[in-house]
Enzyme design. Structure first.
Site, PDB file in Angstrom:
ATOM      1  N   ALA A   1       1.033  -1.158  -0.236  1.00 53.18           N
ATOM      2  CA  ALA A   1       0.251   0.018   0.111  1.00 53.18           C
ATOM      3  C   ALA A   1       0.761   1.358   0.050  1.00 53.18           C
ATOM      4  O   ALA A   1       0.456   2.221   0.114  1.00 53.18           O
ATOM      5  CB  ALA A   1      -1.129  -0.016   1.201  1.00 53.18           C
ATOM      6  N   ASP A   2       2.206   0.869  -0.126  1.00 53.64           N
ATOM      7  CA  ASP A   2       3.027   2.396  -0.081  1.00 53.64           C
ATOM      8  C   ASP A   2       2.940   3.381  -1.209  1.00 53.64           C
ATOM      9  O   ASP A   2       3.109   2.945  -2.393  1.00 53.64           O
ATOM     10  CB  ASP A   2       4.563   1.754   0.080  1.00 53.64           C
ATOM     11  CG  ASP A   2       5.404   2.786   0.415  1.00 53.64           C
ATOM     12  OD1 ASP A   2       5.593   3.269   1.540  1.00 53.64           O
ATOM     13  OD2 ASP A   2       5.856   3.243  -0.462  1.00 53.64           O
ATOM     14  N   VAL A   3       2.805   4.497  -0.622  1.00 53.76           N
ATOM     15  CA  VAL A   3       2.498   5.638  -1.873  1.00 53.76           C
ATOM     16  C   VAL A   3       3.866   5.730  -2.797  1.00 53.76           C
ATOM     17  O   VAL A   3       3.694   6.042  -3.899  1.00 53.76           O
ATOM     18  CB  VAL A   3       2.197   6.929  -1.086  1.00 53.76           C
ATOM     19  CG1 VAL A   3       2.048   7.854  -2.173  1.00 53.76           C
ATOM     20  CG2 VAL A   3       0.813   6.712  -0.334  1.00 53.76           C
TER      21      VAL A   3
ATOM     22  N   LEU B   1       5.939   3.581  -3.276  1.00 53.29           N
ATOM     23  CA  LEU B   1       5.848   2.319  -4.362  1.00 53.29           C
ATOM     24  C   LEU B   1       5.082   2.783  -5.596  1.00 53.29           C
ATOM     25  O   LEU B   1       5.250   2.287  -6.770  1.00 53.29           O
ATOM     26  CB  LEU B   1       5.544   0.996  -3.824  1.00 53.29           C
ATOM     27  CG  LEU B   1       5.572  -0.219  -4.274  1.00 53.29           C
ATOM     28  CD1 LEU B   1       6.740  -0.700  -4.883  1.00 53.29           C
ATOM     29  CD2 LEU B   1       4.686  -1.274  -3.491  1.00 53.29           C
TER      30      LEU B   1
END
Length: 305
Positions: free
Chosen positions: A255-257, A259
């Site tokens: 869910a990393d922005v 990424l």
DNA sequence: GTCCAGGATACTG
DNA sequence: CAGTATCATGGA
């Protein structure tokens, strides 16, 4: 660990697929970093071992890392702990052969792995530090996250001054466990983040939570479950900590922005990919999602320069 | 002024 | 149980 204690300095011999300069680029990504400093292609860091504050300086190339002690040479036992720390910090235990092999035929990883070849996941060996940094970084931009961390470290950490520069160590969980929420709110932590951080410090102070216990679980799913049981630790934070502190290469903060932005950039998309789309892209990254993520973060950093 | 940041939890229907 | 509000502030 391959290393030699030369008494006044240490030599560490990394495995193949290592590039010190690539690691330095990552370490130098923020001007606001307070837990290490980059000077003339060397990293300086302060470490607390027992009651001693030990300043060391790392230089090197792809073949060797040389660790010097600008201030004072520590004891033999402490030197070994410094070597251990650096070995873990640079993730030198990991054999990247297979990751590089699967990357060759991967449309996304192929170019960036070649470009940043030798980069390793720069870890956060201290569990409390890893958890605090992840929580601070939740839902705010990285610049502000660094500001909060700096305030936190400079308010509750320890330091020495050498050569006109001040070096800090991260606050201990023992110290933070004794704080009140308002102590952190003063630094502009949100109420919830203040509660999370103090709660985690207390859990560690009472030994309900420890890196040793998490590592003993051996199983990725179990680690994840134990971590997300902690208030303030969701899936993203658990994966981040497993990746940076527990060194499991299959951790995947999907869910990393950062990424998402990196994938958008690499693929030239006009929008960020969805979680489902990322799952499909990552099918061949199985077991190496943490390294894939870290290399993608690295690609983003270069863009910001 | 608007929108989004290296999310997680509490609340609502 | 799934969707929504809230956190709190900085940077673009």
């Amino acid at each position: 660990m391959k290393w030699v204690d030369q008494e006044t300095y240490l030599e560490i011999f990394p495995p193949k697929e290592f590039n010190f300069e690539e690691c330095l680029v990552f370490l130098g990504r923020s001007e606001q970093e307070v837990l290490h400093q980059i000077q003339d292609k060397h990293v300086l860091k302060l470490l607390k071992i027992g009651q001693e504050l030990i300043l060391f300086k790392i230089g090197g190339n792809s073949q060797i890392l040389r660790i010097e002690f600008p201030s004072e040479v520590p004891s033999k036992k402490e030197r070994e702990q410094v070597a251990n720390f650096v070995w873990e910090w640079f993730d030198l235990e990991r054999d990247l052969t297979y990751f590089y092999k699967i990357s060759q035929s991967d449309k996304i990883l192929g170019p960036i792995v070649q470009k940043y070849s030798g980069l390793r996941i720069m870890g956060i060996p201290d569990l409390f530090e890893a958890l605090v940094w992840a929580i601070i970084g939740q839902q705010i931009n990285l610049t502000f996250a660094y500001t909060l961390k700096k305030r936190f470290v400079e308010k509750f950490g320890e330091s020495i001054t050498f050569g006109g520069k001040t070096f800090w160590v991260h606050p201990t969980f023992q110290k933070i466990a004794s704080l009140e929420v308002d102590d952190l709110r003063d630094l502009q932590f949100t109420m919830r983040k203040a509660e999370y951080v103090i709660g985690i410090a207390k859990a560690m102070a009472s030994d309900e939570l420890s890196k040793e216990a998490l590592l003993k679980e051996q199983d990725f799913q179990e680690m994840h479950k134990s971590l997300t049981a902690i208030r303030g630790v969701g899936a993203w934070t658990a994966d981040y900590v497993i990746m940076k502190c527990l060194h499991h290469p299959a951790a995947f903060p999907i869910a990393d922005v950062g990424l998402h932005n990196a994938l958008k950039l690499q693929l030239g998309l006009d929008r960020k990919p969805s979680i489902e789309e990322i799952k499909e892209m990552a099918v061949n990254w199985e077991g190496w999602q943490a390294y894939a993520t870290f290399y993608l973060w690295r690609s983003l950093y270069e863009q910001a320069i």
